[in-house]
Motif scaffolding. Structure first.
Motif, short mmCIF file in Angstrom:
data_model
loop_
_atom_site.label_atom_id
_atom_site.label_comp_id
_atom_site.label_asym_id
_atom_site.label_seq_id
_atom_site.Cartn_x
_atom_site.Cartn_y
_atom_site.Cartn_z
N GLY A 220 -34.59 -40.78 18.46
CA GLY A 220 -34.04 -41.09 19.78
C GLY A 220 -32.94 -40.14 20.22
N ASN A 221 -32.62 -39.15 19.39
CA ASN A 221 -31.55 -38.20 19.72
C ASN A 221 -32.02 -37.04 20.59
N ALA A 222 -33.33 -36.86 20.72
CA ALA A 222 -33.86 -35.77 21.54
C ALA A 222 -34.99 -36.31 22.40
N SER A 223 -35.11 -35.73 23.59
CA SER A 223 -36.20 -36.13 24.48
C SER A 223 -36.51 -35.00 25.44
N MET A 224 -37.69 -35.08 26.04
CA MET A 224 -38.06 -34.12 27.08
C MET A 224 -38.99 -34.82 28.07
N ASP A 225 -38.89 -34.42 29.32
CA ASP A 225 -39.75 -34.98 30.35
C ASP A 225 -41.12 -34.34 30.28
N CYS A 226 -42.12 -35.09 30.72
CA CYS A 226 -43.48 -34.58 30.77
C CYS A 226 -44.21 -35.24 31.93
N LEU A 227 -45.40 -34.77 32.17
CA LEU A 227 -46.26 -35.35 33.19
C LEU A 227 -47.54 -35.79 32.49
N VAL A 228 -47.89 -37.06 32.62
CA VAL A 228 -49.10 -37.59 32.00
C VAL A 228 -50.25 -37.30 32.96
N ARG A 229 -51.14 -36.38 32.56
CA ARG A 229 -52.23 -35.94 33.44
C ARG A 229 -53.52 -36.71 33.21
N ASP A 230 -53.79 -37.13 31.98
CA ASP A 230 -54.95 -37.95 31.65
C ASP A 230 -54.47 -39.05 30.72
N VAL B 298 -39.84 -38.91 23.32
CA VAL B 298 -38.60 -39.20 22.59
C VAL B 298 -38.88 -38.98 21.10
N PHE B 299 -38.00 -38.20 20.46
CA PHE B 299 -38.17 -37.91 19.04
C PHE B 299 -36.82 -37.71 18.39
N ASN B 300 -36.84 -37.39 17.10
CA ASN B 300 -35.62 -37.18 16.33
C ASN B 300 -34.75 -38.44 16.34
#
Length: 130
Positions: free
Chosen positions: A23-33, A19-21
């Motif tokens: 709270g106006n922008a976000s993107m999904d990710c996968l936490v690998r480590d 989450v950035f900007n």
């Protein structure tokens, strides 16, 4: 890269949200480590990622302030600014129930996908040994 880390990262497969900007922008990710000091995140695209952001990990019920440490085409490494940042304030009960039901639905779908992948891997192993 690993000899620069102060702590050992544990391998994970956790859903995350950057989450950035404000709270106006976000993107999904996968936490690998993951460690108490940082994480390695798998992303489909790293170009739009700012140098600082919040990393939400719903399975751990945590929000981390993170800074970008390195970037590759398939992911990024981040350091946590304050690994003791409390989770975001709880939403009203109705919203919490809705969010919980959505989370359960998402986790059930993820479990089904993982079961399918394991079954496919087992079938491939059996074909190789036959």
């Amino acid at each position: 890269m690993s000899d620069l880390r102060k702590e050992v990262r544990l391998r994970t497969f956790l859903k995350g949200r950057i989450v950035f900007n404000g709270g106006n922008a976000s993107m999904d990710c996968l936490v690998r480590d993951l460690s108490t000091a940082g994480a390695r995140l798998a992303l489909s695209e790293t170009a739009a990622l700012p140098d600082g952001f919040d990393l939400e990990i719903p399975a751990k019920d945590r929000v981390y302030k993170a800074t970008l440490r390195w970037r590759r085409s398939d992911g990024v490494g981040v350091a946590f600014v304050d690994d003791r940042m409390p989770a975001q304030p709880a939403a009203p009960a109705e919203t919490s129930v809705t969010a919980l039901l959505q989370r359960i639905h998402d986790l059930e779908a993820e479990n089904a996908t993982l079961r399918r992948l394991v079954a496919e891997a087992e079938a491939a192993m059996l074909e190789r040994t036959a």
